[in-house]
Design an enzyme around this catalytic site. Structure first.
Site, PDB file in Angstrom:
ATOM      1  N   ASP A 196      -3.692   4.358  -1.702  1.00 47.48           N
ATOM      2  CA  ASP A 196      -4.531   4.835  -0.589  1.00 47.48           C
ATOM      3  C   ASP A 196      -4.501   6.361  -0.547  1.00 47.48           C
ATOM      4  O   ASP A 196      -3.787   6.953   0.254  1.00 47.48           O
ATOM      5  CB  ASP A 196      -3.964   4.219   0.699  1.00 47.48           C
ATOM      6  CG  ASP A 196      -4.713   4.641   1.945  1.00 47.48           C
ATOM      7  OD1 ASP A 196      -5.861   5.100   1.836  1.00 47.48           O
ATOM      8  OD2 ASP A 196      -4.138   4.509   3.043  1.00 47.48           O
ATOM      9  N   LEU A 197      -5.289   6.998  -1.424  1.00 43.56           N
ATOM     10  CA  LEU A 197      -5.280   8.463  -1.491  1.00 43.56           C
ATOM     11  C   LEU A 197      -6.541   9.080  -0.895  1.00 43.56           C
ATOM     12  O   LEU A 197      -6.652  10.300  -0.814  1.00 43.56           O
ATOM     13  CB  LEU A 197      -5.074   8.928  -2.944  1.00 43.56           C
ATOM     14  CG  LEU A 197      -3.741   8.509  -3.566  1.00 43.56           C
ATOM     15  CD1 LEU A 197      -3.631   9.020  -5.003  1.00 43.56           C
ATOM     16  CD2 LEU A 197      -2.557   9.011  -2.748  1.00 43.56           C
ATOM     17  N   LYS A 198      -7.514   8.263  -0.535  1.00 43.61           N
ATOM     18  CA  LYS A 198      -8.723   8.722   0.187  1.00 43.61           C
ATOM     19  C   LYS A 198      -9.317   9.996  -0.422  1.00 43.61           C
ATOM     20  O   LYS A 198      -9.416  11.033   0.247  1.00 43.61           O
ATOM     21  CB  LYS A 198      -8.397   8.953   1.663  1.00 43.61           C
ATOM     22  CG  LYS A 198      -7.886   7.725   2.406  1.00 43.61           C
ATOM     23  CD  LYS A 198      -7.749   8.024   3.894  1.00 43.61           C
ATOM     24  CE  LYS A 198      -7.311   6.835   4.718  1.00 43.61           C
ATOM     25  NZ  LYS A 198      -5.913   6.420   4.511  1.00 43.61           N
ATOM     26  N   LEU A 199      -9.746   9.926  -1.677  1.00 44.68           N
ATOM     27  CA  LEU A 199     -10.300  11.112  -2.328  1.00 44.68           C
ATOM     28  C   LEU A 199     -11.614  11.534  -1.656  1.00 44.68           C
ATOM     29  O   LEU A 199     -12.429  10.692  -1.268  1.00 44.68           O
ATOM     30  CB  LEU A 199     -10.544  10.847  -3.825  1.00 44.68           C
ATOM     31  CG  LEU A 199      -9.303  10.985  -4.714  1.00 44.68           C
ATOM     32  CD1 LEU A 199      -8.367   9.802  -4.564  1.00 44.68           C
ATOM     33  CD2 LEU A 199      -9.720  11.125  -6.178  1.00 44.68           C
ATOM     34  N   HIS A 200     -11.811  12.842  -1.538  1.00 46.34           N
ATOM     35  CA  HIS A 200     -13.007  13.379  -0.871  1.00 46.34           C
ATOM     36  C   HIS A 200     -13.275  14.770  -1.432  1.00 46.34           C
ATOM     37  O   HIS A 200     -12.655  15.747  -1.029  1.00 46.34           O
ATOM     38  CB  HIS A 200     -12.752  13.443   0.641  1.00 46.34           C
ATOM     39  CG  HIS A 200     -13.981  13.725   1.443  1.00 46.34           C
ATOM     40  ND1 HIS A 200     -13.980  13.712   2.817  1.00 46.34           N
ATOM     41  CD2 HIS A 200     -15.248  14.015   1.079  1.00 46.34           C
ATOM     42  CE1 HIS A 200     -15.198  13.991   3.263  1.00 46.34           C
ATOM     43  NE2 HIS A 200     -15.977  14.185   2.228  1.00 46.34           N
ATOM     44  N   ASP A 201     -14.202  14.866  -2.392  1.00 48.40           N
ATOM     45  CA  ASP A 201     -14.520  16.167  -3.003  1.00 48.40           C
ATOM     46  C   ASP A 201     -15.874  16.015  -3.690  1.00 48.40           C
ATOM     47  O   ASP A 201     -16.542  14.988  -3.529  1.00 48.40           O
ATOM     48  CB  ASP A 201     -13.404  16.560  -3.995  1.00 48.40           C
ATOM     49  CG  ASP A 201     -13.243  18.073  -4.118  1.00 48.40           C
ATOM     50  OD1 ASP A 201     -14.264  18.772  -4.282  1.00 48.40           O
ATOM     51  OD2 ASP A 201     -12.096  18.551  -4.052  1.00 48.40           O
TER      52      ASP A 201
ATOM     53  N   LYS B  86       0.857  -1.190   0.000  1.00 51.17           N
ATOM     54  CA  LYS B  86       0.000   0.000   0.000  1.00 51.17           C
ATOM     55  C   LYS B  86       0.886   1.229   0.000  1.00 51.17           C
ATOM     56  O   LYS B  86       1.810   1.319   0.797  1.00 51.17           O
ATOM     57  CB  LYS B  86      -0.885   0.010   1.248  1.00 51.17           C
ATOM     58  CG  LYS B  86      -1.729   1.271   1.380  1.00 51.17           C
ATOM     59  CD  LYS B  86      -2.679   1.186   2.555  1.00 51.17           C
ATOM     60  CE  LYS B  86      -2.125   1.779   3.812  1.00 51.17           C
ATOM     61  NZ  LYS B  86      -2.086   3.236   3.859  1.00 51.17           N
TER      62      LYS B  86
ATOM     63  N   ARG C 251       4.120  -0.829  10.163  1.00 51.45           N
ATOM     64  CA  ARG C 251       5.333  -0.867  10.989  1.00 51.45           C
ATOM     65  C   ARG C 251       5.740  -2.231  11.522  1.00 51.45           C
ATOM     66  O   ARG C 251       6.951  -2.486  11.607  1.00 51.45           O
ATOM     67  CB  ARG C 251       5.199   0.172  12.116  1.00 51.45           C
ATOM     68  CG  ARG C 251       5.314   1.592  11.560  1.00 51.45           C
ATOM     69  CD  ARG C 251       4.761   2.616  12.519  1.00 51.45           C
ATOM     70  NE  ARG C 251       3.310   2.520  12.621  1.00 51.45           N
ATOM     71  CZ  ARG C 251       2.558   3.282  13.423  1.00 51.45           C
ATOM     72  NH1 ARG C 251       3.137   4.186  14.185  1.00 51.45           N
ATOM     73  NH2 ARG C 251       1.256   3.148  13.432  1.00 51.45           N
TER      74      ARG C 251
ATOM     75  N   THR D 216     -10.390   5.473  11.858  1.00 50.72           N
ATOM     76  CA  THR D 216     -10.307   4.827  13.183  1.00 50.72           C
ATOM     77  C   THR D 216      -9.757   5.781  14.232  1.00 50.72           C
ATOM     78  O   THR D 216      -9.761   5.474  15.416  1.00 50.72           O
ATOM     79  CB  THR D 216      -9.446   3.553  13.118  1.00 50.72           C
ATOM     80  OG1 THR D 216      -8.266   3.854  12.375  1.00 50.72           O
ATOM     81  CG2 THR D 216     -10.178   2.417  12.461  1.00 50.72           C
TER      82      THR D 216
HETATM   83  O1  C5P Z   1       2.116   0.996  10.710  1.00 51.96           O
HETATM   84  P1  C5P Z   1       0.676   0.609  10.768  1.00 51.96           P
HETATM   85  O2  C5P Z   1       0.455  -0.892  10.675  1.00 51.96           O
HETATM   86  O3  C5P Z   1      -0.053   1.231  11.944  1.00 51.96           O
HETATM   87  O4  C5P Z   1       0.055   1.223   9.425  1.00 51.96           O
HETATM   88  C1  C5P Z   1      -1.306   1.214   9.166  1.00 51.96           C
HETATM   89  C2  C5P Z   1      -1.588   1.832   7.840  1.00 51.96           C
HETATM   90  O5  C5P Z   1      -2.998   1.879   7.668  1.00 51.96           O
HETATM   91  C3  C5P Z   1      -1.094   3.263   7.675  1.00 51.96           C
HETATM   92  O6  C5P Z   1      -0.717   3.402   6.308  1.00 51.96           O
HETATM   93  C4  C5P Z   1      -2.305   4.116   7.983  1.00 51.96           C
HETATM   94  O7  C5P Z   1      -2.318   5.324   7.283  1.00 51.96           O
HETATM   95  C5  C5P Z   1      -3.424   3.214   7.475  1.00 51.96           C
HETATM   96  N1  C5P Z   1      -4.726   3.460   8.073  1.00 51.96           N
HETATM   97  C6  C5P Z   1      -4.970   3.363   9.435  1.00 51.96           C
HETATM   98  N2  C5P Z   1      -6.236   3.578   9.920  1.00 51.96           N
HETATM   99  C7  C5P Z   1      -7.220   3.894   9.085  1.00 51.96           C
HETATM  100  C8  C5P Z   1      -6.980   3.996   7.717  1.00 51.96           C
HETATM  101  C9  C5P Z   1      -5.699   3.751   7.243  1.00 51.96           C
HETATM  102  O8  C5P Z   1      -4.083   3.062  10.213  1.00 51.96           O
HETATM  103  N3  C5P Z   1      -8.434   4.078   9.557  1.00 51.96           N
END
Ligand code: C5P
Length: 243
Positions: free
Chosen positions: A61-66, A34, A215, A120
């Site tokens: 994962d660019l989460k467009l919102h417009d 991603k 991570r 979240t």
């Molecule tokens: O490092 P980690 O496992 O926490 O990364 C989670 C990924 O999921 C990140 O790229 C974060 O931007 C994405 N994400 C998130 N919660 C969301 C939507 C996306 O943690 N609600």
């Protein structure tokens, strides 16, 4: 509607060479990678192409919102990249989600368009502050369930959601609706800044199609070994559930 391997590794970085090297290294050990705003705003289409050249599915994962017209235009400009998955915000509304679905339906057909339900990082207090009436976890879940249903009705392929909302979404949207779940932590790993976390096995058991994991893999001393360990954890849990 799952990928062969449910793990998508989040390459959250502006470091082009690191992301490209890691994408190649992880090929075959994860289902895809991603990349999000951080990477794409820094490196654009060329950076995307270098990551995609690792030969695995990419979730953009660019989460467009417009407004619908602008989102359709934005997705139209991205369509030739042919990511495996791309997303918009469900809070952009039904017409915007329909415009998103229609824009990519005309293309290769391979790109799944999904909607972010509720970030979240937001809880019931945030929803109330935004003017929604949310009295607690149940109200938050009802809100998420409603957004998922709107996404499905608008023709989208699935949602990004918390592991804790999986059951409600499955109930409302059925088994073929793609569920992509971040906030995943293997049992042995530190939670970092994620709050409502789940183990990979728990999320899969509750219906997650794709596990977004950053991570715990990218910051491991040996990212391939970390991905392998998560795969082993999933395989063991699936075998145990069949006994
Ligand atoms: O490092 P980690 O496992 O926490 O990364 C989670 C990924 O999921 C990140 O790229 C974060 O931007 C994405 N994400 C998130 N919660 C969301 C939507 C996306 O943690 N609600």
């Amino acid at each position: 509607m799952a990928f062969d391997n449910p793990i998508f590794c989040a390459l959250d970085t502006t470091d082009l060479e690191w992301a490209v090297a890691l994408a190649h290294e992880l090929h075959g050990h994860v289902g895809g990678v991603k990349i999000g705003m951080e990477f794409f705003y820094a490196h654009g289409r060329e950076g995307y192409a270098r990551v995609a050249a690792s030969g695995q599915p990419v979730f953009l994962d660019l989460k467009l919102h417009d407004i619908p017209n602008t989102v359709a235009g934005g997705l139209g400009a991205l369509a030739s990249l042919a990511p495996a998955v791309i997303n918009v915000h469900a809070q952009g509304g039904s017409a915007m989600m329909r415009a998103a679905a229609d824009t990519l339906r005309g293309g290769s057909g391979a790109t799944k368009v999904i909607a972010v339900t509720l970030l979240t990082s937001l809880d019931a207090d945030d929803l109330n502050a935004l003017g929604y009436r949310a009295d607690g976890n149940d109200a938050t879940q009802a809100h998420v369930q409603n957004l998922a249903q709107l996404a499905r009705t608008a023709g989208l392929d699935g949602v990004v959601c918390s592991s804790h909302d999986l059951k409600a979404i499955r109930q409302a949207c059925g088994p073929d609706f793609l569920t992509v779940v971040p906030g995943i932590r293997p049992a042995s790993v530190d939670a970092s800044d994620q709050k409502r976390i789940a183990t990979p096995a728990w999320a899969r058991k509750n219906g997650a199609d794709v596990l977004v994991i950053g991570r715990p893999i990218t910051r491991a001393d040996d990212p391939v070994a970390a991905a392998r360990a998560i795969n082993a954890e999933l395989t063991a849990a699936e075998a145990a559930s069949r006994v």
